[in-house]
Motif scaffolding. Structure first.
Motif, PDB file in Angstrom:
ATOM      1  N   ASP A 142      45.938  46.424  40.545  1.00  0.00           N
ATOM      2  CA  ASP A 142      45.404  47.455  39.564  1.00  0.00           C
ATOM      3  C   ASP A 142      45.694  47.470  38.646  1.00  0.00           C
ATOM      4  OD1 ASP A 142      43.568  44.716  40.167  1.00  0.00           O
ATOM      5  OD2 ASP A 142      42.245  45.611  41.136  1.00  0.00           O
ATOM      6  N   SER A 145      41.202  33.824  29.116  1.00  0.00           N
ATOM      7  CA  SER A 145      42.335  34.679  29.366  1.00  0.00           C
ATOM      8  C   SER A 145      42.197  35.823  30.266  1.00  0.00           C
ATOM      9  CB  SER A 145      42.916  34.894  27.981  1.00  0.00           C
ATOM     10  OG  SER A 145      42.172  35.926  26.948  1.00  0.00           O
ATOM     11  N   ASN A 146      43.293  36.095  30.834  1.00  0.00           N
ATOM     12  CA  ASN A 146      43.297  37.174  32.225  1.00  0.00           C
ATOM     13  C   ASN A 146      43.390  38.616  30.822  1.00  0.00           C
ATOM     14  OD1 ASN A 146      43.583  35.584  34.133  1.00  0.00           O
ATOM     15  ND2 ASN A 146      45.499  35.603  34.378  1.00  0.00           N
ATOM     16  N   ASP A 150      39.735  43.556  28.006  1.00  0.00           N
ATOM     17  CA  ASP A 150      39.668  43.505  29.491  1.00  0.00           C
ATOM     18  C   ASP A 150      38.336  42.353  29.293  1.00  0.00           C
ATOM     19  OD1 ASP A 150      37.356  45.395  28.583  1.00  0.00           O
ATOM     20  OD2 ASP A 150      38.129  46.496  29.976  1.00  0.00           O
ATOM     21  N   ARG A 161      46.445  43.763  34.858  1.00  0.00           N
ATOM     22  CA  ARG A 161      47.411  43.529  35.398  1.00  0.00           C
ATOM     23  C   ARG A 161      48.781  43.222  34.423  1.00  0.00           C
ATOM     24  NH1 ARG A 161      46.322  41.298  41.657  1.00  0.00           N
ATOM     25  NH2 ARG A 161      45.007  42.849  42.132  1.00  0.00           N
ATOM     26  N   ARG A 162      48.312  42.673  33.457  1.00  0.00           N
ATOM     27  CA  ARG A 162      49.686  42.269  32.561  1.00  0.00           C
ATOM     28  C   ARG A 162      49.670  42.969  31.372  1.00  0.00           C
ATOM     29  NH1 ARG A 162      49.242  37.436  28.895  1.00  0.00           N
ATOM     30  NH2 ARG A 162      46.511  37.415  28.591  1.00  0.00           N
ATOM     31  N   ALA A 172      54.037  41.597  34.308  1.00  0.00           N
ATOM     32  CA  ALA A 172      52.644  40.937  35.301  1.00  0.00           C
ATOM     33  C   ALA A 172      53.057  41.429  37.132  1.00  0.00           C
ATOM     34  CB  ALA A 172      52.473  39.650  35.789  1.00  0.00           C
TER      35      ALA A 172
END
Length: 375
Positions: A93, A185-186, A208, A73-74, A89
């Motif tokens: 999805d 981390s995202n 990812d 998403r980022r 952001a």
């Protein structure tokens, strides 16, 4: 047909990428006799695409969940020097990265179940008056087909044999793929606009949580020390990898990327082009998986109608000029990206992304609801 050195089919599809597999499967399920020829002996090797699926593709097509990575998403955009990035952001999805070898295999299995006669390690040699020359391990194979589909990549041999348009505007890209080491981390997609490492395009790091993709692409003649040297240079300072130790086991990918938009002439009375062969890639983002699936589905509909109705000129509805007209804005933006020839120019242009209108435009391009403009 095993062991025969001649064959007669409704449709001959050349190339077993996603475009060729999707088109062949749709036609076979519609009741047509389809032969699919692929020069590679296996579909799990020589992957050339990063394999990024955008939200619209994930919404509209059924893809095996087990072969898709976690949602992203980022998006983080960087200027040369990497200082002052712009982070975007989404609350949806937006991207998932496919494990392309298994995805190709799953699509090929679906094709066979749908009735496609699939032939790996089978090369397309050319056209003759009565049909098409192929060659496999047993020798020459002559195929008579009512139509042929060129799904054989950016430098399509089918396009040449049929006298159709061919890609002239190509980037070259290379990347390394390796297993991620989750650090809490995202998932994120990092993109760097820097003509010293990606002349005319972007360098990227996509993480990812399962895999890391590090790559760059651009105009071949504008890499001062070559594409792979630029990739090595970028990898040493790439964002999103601070403290990450690159493993020894790395998958390497490379290939041409057509960015001139859908080609003007993608059909003739003998057949048509799909996927990269048709230039079905976004001129700006170079995204090709969504266009390849949508255009190959459109191609299957046109071919199905032509086979059922038996009218001369039955492929006239498959018009590249009509599709190309809808790419004008993206083609203009492609010229703008091509014009950023120095880091100084890229840095100056990047300041626009920090403004509210610039961020809004970036969000519309990267997270928008638009898709491939079918008729």
């Amino acid at each position: 047909m095993a062991g025969e050195r001649t064959a007669s089919v409704d449709i001959l599809v050349i190339g077993a990428g996603l475009a060729g597999l999707h088109c062949a499967t749709q036609l076979a399920r519609a009741g047509h006799h389809v032969l699919l020829a692929e020069r590679r002996p296996t579909l799990t090797g020589t992957v050339r695409t990063t394999g990024i699926f955008v939200r619209r593709t994930l919404e509209d097509f059924v893809l095996p969940e087990e072969h898709l990575g976690p949602a992203i998403r980022r998006m983080v955009l960087y200027p040369p020097g990497l200082a002052g990035p712009v982070e975007l952001a989404s609350d949806r999805d937006e991207y998932r990265v496919g494990d392309m070898g298994p995805l190709y295999t799953a699509a090929a299995d679906d094709a066979v179940r749908g009735g496609v006669d699939s032939r790996l390690a089978t090369r397309f040699i050319g056209r003759w008056d009565g049909g098409y020359h192929l060659e496999d391990a047993a020798g020459p194979l002559e195929v008579r087909a009512r139509f042929v589909v060129g799904a054989d990549g950016a430098r399509s041999r089918v396009a040449r044999e049929l006298g159709l348009s061919r890609n002239r505007h190509l980037l070259v890209g290379a990347e390394e793929v390796f297993v991620d080491r989750p650090d809490g981390s995202n998932p994120a997609f990092h993109c760097v606009i820097d003509p010293s490492v990606a002349p005319g395009y972007l360098a990227w790091v996509l993480r990812d949580g399962e895999h890391v993709h590090v790559g760059t692409a651009g105009h071949a003649h504008r890499f001062p020390r070559g594409l792979y040297s630029a990739l090595r240079s970028f990898r040493e300072r790439a964002p999103g990898l601070q403290g990450f130790v690159r493993p020894e086991q790395v998958e390497k990918r490379a290939g041409p990327i057509p960015v001139g938009g859908v080609l003007p002439r993608i059909a003739s009375p003998a057949g048509l082009l799909v996927g990269d062969a048709a230039g079905a890639v976004s001129p700006l983002t170079a995204g090709g998986l969504d266009p390849c699936l949508r255009l190959s589905g459109h191609a299957a509909e046109v071919l199905d109608a032509a086979l059922r109705e038996g009218r001369p000129g039955g492929l006239a509805a498959y018009d590249g000029q009509v599709l190309r007209a809808r790419f004008r804005r993206r083609l203009l933006m492609r010229k703008g990206l091509d014009g950023l020839r120095t880091p100084a120019l890229a840095s100056t242009a990047f300041t626009a992304l920090r403004t509210p209108p610039g961020r809004a435009l970036a969000r519309r391009i990267l997270f928008g609801d638009g898709s491939f403009p079918l008729p």
